[in-house]
Design an enzyme around this catalytic site. Structure first.
Site, PDB file in Angstrom:
ATOM      1  N   HIS A 138      15.936  35.647 -66.225  1.00 23.74           N
ATOM      2  CA  HIS A 138      15.684  36.902 -66.404  1.00 23.74           C
ATOM      3  C   HIS A 138      16.831  37.720 -66.110  1.00 23.74           C
ATOM      4  O   HIS A 138      17.011  39.168 -65.747  1.00 23.74           O
ATOM      5  CB  HIS A 138      14.504  37.361 -65.792  1.00 23.74           C
ATOM      6  CG  HIS A 138      13.182  36.760 -66.077  1.00 23.74           C
ATOM      7  ND1 HIS A 138      12.456  36.978 -67.535  1.00 23.74           N
ATOM      8  CD2 HIS A 138      12.424  35.740 -65.664  1.00 23.74           C
ATOM      9  CE1 HIS A 138      11.640  36.005 -67.544  1.00 23.74           C
ATOM     10  NE2 HIS A 138      11.486  35.536 -66.487  1.00 23.74           N
ATOM     11  N   TRP A 197      29.108  47.086 -29.949  1.00 25.01           N
ATOM     12  CA  TRP A 197      28.981  46.938 -31.295  1.00 25.01           C
ATOM     13  C   TRP A 197      28.505  48.441 -31.871  1.00 25.01           C
ATOM     14  O   TRP A 197      27.611  48.933 -31.744  1.00 25.01           O
ATOM     15  CB  TRP A 197      27.633  45.975 -31.749  1.00 25.01           C
ATOM     16  CG  TRP A 197      27.716  45.675 -33.076  1.00 25.01           C
ATOM     17  CD1 TRP A 197      28.248  44.703 -33.760  1.00 25.01           C
ATOM     18  CD2 TRP A 197      26.487  46.080 -33.850  1.00 25.01           C
ATOM     19  NE1 TRP A 197      27.822  44.726 -35.092  1.00 25.01           N
ATOM     20  CE2 TRP A 197      26.784  45.776 -35.276  1.00 25.01           C
ATOM     21  CE3 TRP A 197      25.690  47.162 -33.866  1.00 25.01           C
ATOM     22  CZ2 TRP A 197      25.907  45.923 -36.454  1.00 25.01           C
ATOM     23  CZ3 TRP A 197      24.808  47.597 -35.013  1.00 25.01           C
ATOM     24  CH2 TRP A 197      24.844  46.884 -36.117  1.00 25.01           C
ATOM     25  N   LYS A 203      22.551  32.568 -45.340  1.00 26.00           N
ATOM     26  CA  LYS A 203      23.501  31.915 -44.345  1.00 26.00           C
ATOM     27  C   LYS A 203      24.834  31.754 -44.995  1.00 26.00           C
ATOM     28  O   LYS A 203      25.767  32.121 -43.973  1.00 26.00           O
ATOM     29  CB  LYS A 203      22.920  30.452 -44.163  1.00 26.00           C
ATOM     30  CG  LYS A 203      21.623  29.802 -43.366  1.00 26.00           C
ATOM     31  CD  LYS A 203      21.868  30.388 -42.069  1.00 26.00           C
ATOM     32  CE  LYS A 203      21.626  31.761 -41.410  1.00 26.00           C
ATOM     33  NZ  LYS A 203      20.405  32.317 -41.203  1.00 26.00           N
ATOM     34  N   GLU A 205      26.315  35.357 -44.712  1.00 30.67           N
ATOM     35  CA  GLU A 205      26.462  36.060 -43.233  1.00 30.67           C
ATOM     36  C   GLU A 205      27.716  35.477 -42.708  1.00 30.67           C
ATOM     37  O   GLU A 205      28.415  36.160 -41.848  1.00 30.67           O
ATOM     38  CB  GLU A 205      25.342  35.410 -42.288  1.00 30.67           C
ATOM     39  CG  GLU A 205      24.121  36.266 -42.491  1.00 30.67           C
ATOM     40  CD  GLU A 205      22.919  35.524 -41.401  1.00 30.67           C
ATOM     41  OE1 GLU A 205      22.334  36.377 -40.748  1.00 30.67           O
ATOM     42  OE2 GLU A 205      22.651  34.157 -41.495  1.00 30.67           O
ATOM     43  N   GLU A 257      17.372  31.850 -47.917  1.00 32.78           N
ATOM     44  CA  GLU A 257      17.754  31.533 -46.562  1.00 32.78           C
ATOM     45  C   GLU A 257      18.995  30.839 -46.691  1.00 32.78           C
ATOM     46  O   GLU A 257      19.973  31.091 -45.902  1.00 32.78           O
ATOM     47  CB  GLU A 257      16.789  30.813 -45.850  1.00 32.78           C
ATOM     48  CG  GLU A 257      17.408  30.447 -44.375  1.00 32.78           C
ATOM     49  CD  GLU A 257      17.851  31.590 -43.542  1.00 32.78           C
ATOM     50  OE1 GLU A 257      17.384  32.560 -43.874  1.00 32.78           O
ATOM     51  OE2 GLU A 257      18.295  31.187 -42.519  1.00 32.78           O
ATOM     52  N   ARG A 317      26.057  40.023 -28.450  1.00 34.41           N
ATOM     53  CA  ARG A 317      25.431  41.261 -28.920  1.00 34.41           C
ATOM     54  C   ARG A 317      26.212  42.317 -29.451  1.00 34.41           C
ATOM     55  O   ARG A 317      25.711  43.306 -29.922  1.00 34.41           O
ATOM     56  CB  ARG A 317      24.642  41.658 -27.575  1.00 34.41           C
ATOM     57  CG  ARG A 317      23.609  40.688 -26.940  1.00 34.41           C
ATOM     58  CD  ARG A 317      22.952  41.506 -25.830  1.00 34.41           C
ATOM     59  NE  ARG A 317      22.086  42.743 -26.216  1.00 34.41           N
ATOM     60  CZ  ARG A 317      21.177  43.001 -26.493  1.00 34.41           C
ATOM     61  NH1 ARG A 317      20.491  41.898 -26.823  1.00 34.41           N
ATOM     62  NH2 ARG A 317      20.549  44.143 -26.655  1.00 34.41           N
ATOM     63  N   LYS A 322      23.434  39.813 -33.322  1.00 35.46           N
ATOM     64  CA  LYS A 322      22.252  38.757 -33.230  1.00 35.46           C
ATOM     65  C   LYS A 322      20.926  39.670 -32.956  1.00 35.46           C
ATOM     66  O   LYS A 322      20.100  39.125 -33.603  1.00 35.46           O
ATOM     67  CB  LYS A 322      22.560  37.836 -31.736  1.00 35.46           C
ATOM     68  CG  LYS A 322      21.634  37.005 -31.598  1.00 35.46           C
ATOM     69  CD  LYS A 322      21.639  35.930 -32.474  1.00 35.46           C
ATOM     70  CE  LYS A 322      20.404  34.919 -32.415  1.00 35.46           C
ATOM     71  NZ  LYS A 322      20.289  34.080 -33.478  1.00 35.46           N
ATOM     72  N   CYS A 369      24.395  46.548 -28.229  1.00 32.81           N
ATOM     73  CA  CYS A 369      25.461  46.161 -27.187  1.00 32.81           C
ATOM     74  C   CYS A 369      24.968  45.385 -26.205  1.00 32.81           C
ATOM     75  O   CYS A 369      23.773  45.126 -26.037  1.00 32.81           O
ATOM     76  CB  CYS A 369      25.768  47.411 -26.524  1.00 32.81           C
ATOM     77  SG  CYS A 369      26.323  48.688 -27.853  1.00 32.81           S
ATOM     78  N   ASN A 421      22.949  50.565 -23.944  1.00 27.86           N
ATOM     79  CA  ASN A 421      22.766  49.822 -25.419  1.00 27.86           C
ATOM     80  C   ASN A 421      21.667  50.647 -25.927  1.00 27.86           C
ATOM     81  O   ASN A 421      20.682  50.918 -25.401  1.00 27.86           O
ATOM     82  CB  ASN A 421      22.243  48.451 -24.906  1.00 27.86           C
ATOM     83  CG  ASN A 421      21.607  47.803 -26.197  1.00 27.86           C
ATOM     84  OD1 ASN A 421      21.713  47.910 -27.348  1.00 27.86           O
ATOM     85  ND2 ASN A 421      20.710  46.874 -25.638  1.00 27.86           N
ATOM     86  N   GLY A 422      21.805  51.119 -27.132  1.00 27.50           N
ATOM     87  CA  GLY A 422      20.566  51.780 -28.130  1.00 27.50           C
ATOM     88  C   GLY A 422      21.447  52.873 -28.697  1.00 27.50           C
ATOM     89  O   GLY A 422      22.385  53.109 -29.132  1.00 27.50           O
TER      90      GLY A 422
HETATM   91  C1  G6P Z   1      19.694  40.055 -37.267  1.00 22.25           C
HETATM   92  C2  G6P Z   1      20.288  38.712 -37.245  1.00 22.25           C
HETATM   93  C3  G6P Z   1      19.623  37.503 -37.955  1.00 22.25           C
HETATM   94  C4  G6P Z   1      17.888  37.687 -37.856  1.00 22.25           C
HETATM   95  C5  G6P Z   1      17.531  39.289 -38.004  1.00 22.25           C
HETATM   96  C6  G6P Z   1      16.214  39.438 -37.455  1.00 22.25           C
HETATM   97  O1  G6P Z   1      20.141  40.443 -38.507  1.00 22.25           O
HETATM   98  O2  G6P Z   1      21.599  38.576 -37.667  1.00 22.25           O
HETATM   99  O3  G6P Z   1      20.060  36.445 -37.987  1.00 22.25           O
HETATM  100  O4  G6P Z   1      17.398  36.942 -38.591  1.00 22.25           O
HETATM  101  O5  G6P Z   1      18.308  40.117 -37.155  1.00 22.25           O
HETATM  102  O6  G6P Z   1      16.078  38.996 -36.007  1.00 22.25           O
HETATM  103  P1  G6P Z   1      14.869  38.601 -35.030  1.00 22.25           P
HETATM  104  O7  G6P Z   1      15.532  38.507 -33.777  1.00 22.25           O
HETATM  105  O8  G6P Z   1      13.819  39.344 -34.952  1.00 22.25           O
HETATM  106  O9  G6P Z   1      14.394  37.133 -35.451  1.00 22.25           O
END
Ligand code: G6P
Length: 610
Positions: free
Chosen positions: A506, A76, A487, A490, A483, A27, A605, A2, A102-103
């Protein structure tokens, strides 16, 4: 996960808090709320709303109140559904004490039972409400003492801000495990989960440590541990400008961040290359040089996109530094009782520097005696402070939830670190010089790749409705395939799988049907011929190939429906160039599907919970 923001001063708190919430919305964005101490009667006005911050704003339009003390929150959900009741701030039974948090409070259930036995009536399903009642239980006119006493009973992670209607000149903030920064103005303070909510007002900040709290009055602040031991925190200056954080003219932060990679990559390298000496200058590692020289093994640990960077790091460290390297998900590493000896270096990679699992992995590695380094973007973040040494990305703030420019800068830093270690082992200056010269061209080469944008948009248009995608690559490009698939998942909510190309036979080959999009990383390099064979296998089963290829390689047109050419670079640099078209592809598919690109559903994020 949050975002919290709080204000105490002489200005109107509402616009400052609202502006702050909007900056922190990345956040969390399932509900939000605000508590203001009203000037006219001293009571707290608490307003909460499900949905985006604009929903809260709409309700607040009808309220005309003046206030110079308040707290606010964007949520969140972890405990309890996202709705008005579960949104923060939470208040005690008198409605006089309000908390934003937050936490996660781990022992909330036991505390709740205890409080209920004492007659407390709970309104929400959240862990946070426990804090409001707990602080109220200890409140006898001194808010600082009440918070202190309450927090001593709490287990878990928190960044909190607390106000009380009877204390018009006090805001109490505390943290443990979740980020919290205090902006220091003239007779005013802003507390927030990160600097973006603060820097419009002041660049002077104080970072609280774990189990530390601050009591803010208009006339000054003091800090102490949760156990009431006074502490002294230096005021530091934040370097990021607000303009850097803003969207410029782009429709989405993600697109802006993809497009600014030529600059962010240049920023990451700036001042760190000595071509003449064939050396990279990484000031953040200088205290650890001796241990680095004697390193016998590297363990890279991270989550999400940063973990993919780690996978590329494995190739880089073994190739350029000849050091045995492993990559571990931080969440697995921390619980696996990993074998660490004094020749092991653990490197944690994290954009935010706040990811709970990565932070815990750092702590575990330090406990076991490893030298722990960080590759982090957010200066002063928990991982940056919790490691022995490290290298900042310096790629500027990343706001879009899907990581883009931080990933390319992580790859760049990993190349620099591999070279740094390599030079202390077997790499000759002339070899390092060649790598440095190559790396210095990468930002311009990325600029060139970005010109593919329109072409990629056309590809996205063609395949936007396909429900399944495959991404395949080998060697350095295998993590890029992962990756690329991440993307797409996500931000467009389309199912995608990334694999080492050879693994396709496989199992996943059974998925290939007529018209299924299959993205290949097919640059010229050691395994080029092998990749071509995999492409044949896909084509013969009706898959539609989208190939990333080396400039000038026209032979792929026979196999691929679409070929996106990128500059010819040595293999260690290919991931940086190759990921760019995959970022754009995911972006355009998401936009065409009408998805909320910067704030994808269910994601956040910075994941500060386990
Ligand atoms: C979340 C984000 C990702 C990110 C991951 C690790 O899942 O949505 O985009 O790669 O956390 O985050 P960090 O801040 O540790 O790179």
């Amino acid at each position: 996960m949050c975002g919290i923001v709080g204000y105490i001063g002489s200005k109107q708190a509402y616009p400052i808090l609202m502006e702050g919430l909007k900056r922190l919305e990345y956040r969390g964005y399932d509900s939000s709320g605000i508590a203001l101490q009203q000037d006219h009667d001293g009571r707290l006005l608490v307003v909460k709303a499900k949905g985006r911050i604009s929903a809260l704003e709409a309700i607040m339009k009808g309220q005309c109140t003046t206030s110079t003390l308040g707290i606010a929150h964007t949520r969140w959900a972890t405990h309890g559904a996202p709705n008005d009741v579960n949104a923060h701030p939470h208040t005690d039974m008198s409605g006089k004490l309000a908390v934003v948090h937050n936490g996660i409070i781990e022992n909330w259930s036991a505390l709740r039972q205890l409080l209920e036995q004492e007659g407390v009536k709970f309104k929400s399903d959240t862990d946070t409400e426990v804090l409001a009642h707990l602080f109220a239980r200890y409140y006898t006119g001194d808010l600082e003492k009440a918070v202190q006493a309450g927090l001593r009973e709490v287990r878990g992670a928190y960044g909190i801000a607390v106000i009380h209607a009877d204390q018009p000149d006090v805001l109490v903030a505390a943290r443990n495990g979740s980020p919290l920064i205090i902006g220091v103005g003239t007779e005013e303070y802003i507390v927030a989960s990160d600097a973006s909510a603060i820097i419009e007002h002041t660049k002077q900040v104080i970072y609280l440590e774990d189990r530390e709290m601050a009591t803010l009055r208009r006339s000054g602040l003091h800090t102490s541990t949760i156990d009431a031991v006074p502490t002294h925190r230096a005021v530091q200056t934040v370097e990021w400008s607000l303009e850097q954080i803003e969207k410029k003219n782009y429709e989405h932060f993600m697109l802006k961040e993809i497009m600014e990679q030529p600059e962010s990559l240049a920023d990451t390298m700036r001042g760190r290359m000595d071509v003449e000496a064939g050396e990279v200058i990484l000031g953040g590692l200088s205290d650890a040089t001796k241990q680095l020289t004697h390193a016998r093994r590297v363990v890279l640990t991270a989550c999400g996109t940063a973990w993919h960077a780690g996978l590329v790091g494995e190739y880089l460290f073994e190739d350029l530094a000849r050091i045995p390297t492993e990559v571990d998900y931080a969440s697995e590493f921390r619980y696996r009782n990993p074998i660490i000896d004094e020749g092991t270096i653990v490197i944690a990679i994290s954009q935010s520097g706040e990811t709970a699992d990565t932070l815990a992995a750092v702590r575990e590695a330090r406990l076991k005696g490893a030298l722990v380094l960080g590759i982090v973007n957010v200066v002063g973040s928990s991982i940056a402070r919790g490691t022995d040494a490290g290298v900042y990305l310096h790629c500027g703030p990343e706001i879009g939830v899907a990581s883009t420019k931080a990933f390319s800068s992580q790859l760049e830093v990993l190349i620099m670190m591999a070279m740094y270690l390599g030079r202390r082992k077997h790499l000759a200056p002339y070899q390092a010089r060649e790598i440095i010269k190559g790396l210095q061209q990468v930002p311009e080469q990325v600029r060139h790749v970005l010109k593919l944008n329109k072409k990629i948009q056309d590809v996205a248009e063609k395949y936007k409705d396909c429900p399944n995608w495959l991404y395949l690559g080998r060697g350095y490009n295998y993590p890029v395939a992962l990756e690329g698939a991440l993307k797409l998942k996500e931000i467009s909510y389309v199912h995608a799988e990334g694999l080492p190309a050879a693994e396709m036979k496989h199992g996943p080959i059974a998925l290939i049907t007529e018209g299924m999009p299959v993205v290949f990383l097919a640059n010229r390099g050691l395994q080029y011929e092998k990749v071509l064979s995999n492409m044949e296998e896909v084509r013969s089963r009706g898959g539609h190939i989208i190939a990333i290829a080396t400039e000038g390689d026209n032979s792929l047109r026979r196999l691929a429906k679409h070929v996106l050419h990128v500059p010819d670079v040595p293999e260690p640099f290919q991931p940086i160039l190759n990921v760019v078209p995959l970022q754009l592809l995911a972006y355009h598919v998401a936009v065409l599907r009408g998805c909320a690109v910067d704030k994808p559903r269910n994601l956040a994020k910075s994941v500060t919970v386990e």
